[in-house]
Design an enzyme around this catalytic site. Structure first.
Site, PDB file in Angstrom:
ATOM      1  CG  ASP A 112      -2.342  18.861 -21.624  1.00 31.60           C
ATOM      2  OD1 ASP A 112      -2.650  18.377 -22.724  1.00 31.60           O
ATOM      3  OD2 ASP A 112      -1.340  18.468 -20.987  1.00 31.60           O
ATOM      4  CD  GLU A 115      -0.237  21.994 -18.922  1.00 30.70           C
ATOM      5  OE1 GLU A 115       0.865  22.517 -18.650  1.00 30.70           O
ATOM      6  OE2 GLU A 115      -0.352  21.043 -19.718  1.00 30.70           O
ATOM      7  CE  LYS A 130       0.806  17.806 -23.882  1.00 26.88           C
ATOM      8  NZ  LYS A 130       0.431  16.975 -22.707  1.00 26.88           N
ATOM      9  CE  LYS A 162       3.910  21.052 -17.898  1.00 27.69           C
ATOM     10  NZ  LYS A 162       3.114  20.668 -19.080  1.00 27.69           N
ATOM     11  CE  LYS A 183       3.736  17.259 -15.863  1.00 29.39           C
ATOM     12  NZ  LYS A 183       2.477  17.280 -16.643  1.00 29.39           N
ATOM     13  CB  SER A 212       7.732  19.463 -18.317  1.00 27.22           C
ATOM     14  OG  SER A 212       6.778  18.868 -17.475  1.00 27.22           O
ATOM     15  N   GLY A 256       4.502  18.729 -24.643  1.00 30.36           N
ATOM     16  CA  GLY A 256       5.302  17.543 -24.958  1.00 30.36           C
ATOM     17  C   GLY A 256       4.736  16.340 -24.249  1.00 30.36           C
ATOM     18  CG  ASP A 309       0.429  20.079 -16.332  1.00 29.94           C
ATOM     19  OD1 ASP A 309      -0.778  19.994 -16.022  1.00 29.94           O
ATOM     20  OD2 ASP A 309       0.934  19.470 -17.301  1.00 29.94           O
TER      21      ASP A 309
HETATM   22  O1  OSB Z   1       0.575  17.071 -18.982  1.00 27.77           O
HETATM   23  O2  OSB Z   1       1.910  18.062 -20.247  1.00 27.77           O
HETATM   24  C1  OSB Z   1       1.566  17.042 -19.654  1.00 27.77           C
HETATM   25  C2  OSB Z   1       4.270  14.419 -20.159  1.00 27.77           C
HETATM   26  C3  OSB Z   1       3.514  13.258 -20.229  1.00 27.77           C
HETATM   27  C4  OSB Z   1       2.157  13.344 -20.075  1.00 27.77           C
HETATM   28  C5  OSB Z   1       1.556  14.579 -19.856  1.00 27.77           C
HETATM   29  C6  OSB Z   1       2.301  15.739 -19.802  1.00 27.77           C
HETATM   30  C7  OSB Z   1       3.677  15.650 -19.908  1.00 27.77           C
HETATM   31  C8  OSB Z   1       4.520  16.834 -19.771  1.00 27.77           C
HETATM   32  C9  OSB Z   1       5.526  17.145 -20.824  1.00 27.77           C
HETATM   33  O3  OSB Z   1       4.435  17.595 -18.848  1.00 27.77           O
HETATM   34  C10 OSB Z   1       6.926  16.756 -20.575  1.00 27.77           C
HETATM   35  C11 OSB Z   1       7.796  16.997 -21.777  1.00 27.77           C
HETATM   36  O4  OSB Z   1       7.674  16.271 -22.772  1.00 27.77           O
HETATM   37  O5  OSB Z   1       8.617  17.901 -21.725  1.00 27.77           O
HETATM   38 MG    MG Z   2      -0.243  19.017 -19.191  1.00 21.24          MG
END
Ligand code: OSB
Ligand code: MG
Length: 395
Positions: free
Chosen positions: A263, A238, A287, A182, A184, A156, A315, A209
């Site tokens: 999520d 996402e 999760k 992924k 952001k 991510s 995660g 995401d």
């Molecule tokens: O939205 O998936 C999420 C990390 C912290 C809070 C929210 C999210 C995330 C991530 C995962 O995107 C990152 C990871 O642990 O690989």
């Molecule tokens: Mg997410």
């Protein structure tokens, strides 16, 4: 599963501050160090010939230091564990691993704190039994699934300062062997970066995401911006809209080709069922923390398997403790999409467990030792701990 009964000896709550390799930012918050709550459960196992033996197990709370992903945050998780959840456990005295959730149920919300305690007790119980947690999860499934021995890894990538920086970062992870990335995104860090990544890596399994950030602009404008992403062949999009906007997500799912994944709002089996019934998501991010425990997460896996809905394991920038549990969970067969499952070295120079390395083929091996299957580095836990409290069950 037949398990001998156990008795809780006590729970230690430990706050750690683990330095990160770099800053990671998203619309769910910014992190440059991981300020997390851990739980260490000590149990004594009865019912074994030869008498009682003690075992310890570890859990990790997914809550971020600030309430920017959901309402939970590290200091709040500590407070609720200390004042409510740990006392509830000691009162209910669950004797079986599967009874932990019921003991915590009178406390509303605080799912990540609950999952942390559940994981610590599961790990302790399974270490005592000599059973890997992946095998335990598989045994809980309705169909009696087999766990896989490895899971596809995914990374991510946080919000980048520029398209050039984003391309450099993605290149680093692709070179490292990750086959799924992924990104952001948000309305102000929009399509350009995602389009540039897609142009450079046409075959990469790519997803995005938004952590609800498109809820800050009018719906019509969100649809326009997201339509530009719709031609990029994303595996899924996402959480574009707010947590409580199921109808908005259902409308988006009708307007876009790209599968919608939720999520934040999926906090229970029932919430997942409702979102699916509403047509608000095509893909489910699982999760254990957000769902209040890994056993609930297995139930979500089963529900989605029955409904033909693909799931993947999310995660929370966790250390090797939760990461090992996530990898084990993702070894169930309906985790058919690669998750946010990166190697232990992805966020931290020095992690709290033995390594979960990325292999050449882009997978991570599922630990097959007892419990979480990775040794917890108690020296590292001590070195990074900023606070700890031992809560004995028999005071
Ligand atoms: O939205 O998936 C999420 C990390 C912290 C809070 C929210 C999210 C995330 C991530 C995962 O995107 C990152 C990871 O642990 O690989
Ligand atoms: Mg997410």
């Amino acid at each position: 599963m037949d398990e001998p009964p156990y008795e809780l000896v006590g729970v230690e709550l430990i706050r750690v501050l683990v330095p990160m390799k770099g800053r990671w930012s998203s619309h769910a918050g910014e992190l440059s160090e991981r300020d997390s709550l851990l739980a260490r459960a000590v149990i004594s196992c009865r019912g074994e010939p030869g008498g009682a033996s003690e075992a310890e197990g570890w859990g990790e709370c997914a809550a971020l230091p600030e309430p920017t992903y959901n309402g939970e945050y590290t200091a709040g998780a500590i407070a609720v564990c200390q004042a409510h959840l740990v006392p509830a456990l000691f009162r209910a005295r669950p004797g079986q691993l599967s009874e932990v959730q019921g003991a915590l149920a009178p406390v509303k919300g605080n799912n990540m704190a609950k999952a942390c305690l559940e994981l610590a007790i599961l790990d302790a119980g399974l270490r005592a039994l000599g059973r890997p947690i992946a095998q335990y999860f598989a045994g809980l499934t309705e169909r009696g699934d087999q766990s896989r021995s490895s899971v596809p890894a995914g990374v991510s990538v946080g919000l980048a300062g520029s398209v050039g920086q984003l391309l450099d970062e993605v290149e680093y992870w692709v070179e490292a062997g990750y086959r799924r990335v992924k990104l952001k995104i948000g309305p102000w860090h929009d399509v350009k970066g995602v389009a540039a990544v897609r142009r450079r890596w046409p075959e990469l399994v790519l997803c995005a995401d938004a952590n609800g950030s498109y809820s800050g602009i009018p719906f019509g404008q969100a649809v326009d911006l997201l339509s530009a992403l719709d031609v990029l062949g994303l595996a899924y999009l996402e959480q574009p809209l707010a947590d409580d906007d199921l109808l908005g997500h259902a409308e988006l799912a009708r307007r876009l080709e790209t599968p919608i994944c939720l999520d934040e709002p999926l906090t229970s089996l029932r919430a997942v069922e409702t979102a699916l019934d509403a047509g608000a998501c095509d893909v489910v991010n699982v999760k254990g923390g957000r769902l209040g425990g890994y056993i609930e997460a297995v139930r979500v896996h089963d529900l989605c398997a029955k409904r033909g809905v693909p799931v993947w394991c999310g995660g929370m920038v966790e250390t090797g403790i939760a990461r090992a549990a996530n990898v084990a969970l993702a070894s169930l067969p309906n985790f058919s999409l690669a998750g946010d499952l990166s190697a232990t070295g992805r966020f931290f120079e020095k992690d709290l467990t033995g390594p979960l390395p990325l292999r050449r083929d882009g997978t991570i091996a599922v630990p097959d030792g007892p419990g979480l299957g990775v040794p917890v580095d108690t020296g590292a836990v001590s070195a990074f701990s900023t606070w700890r409290l031992w809560c004995p069950a028999n005071k």
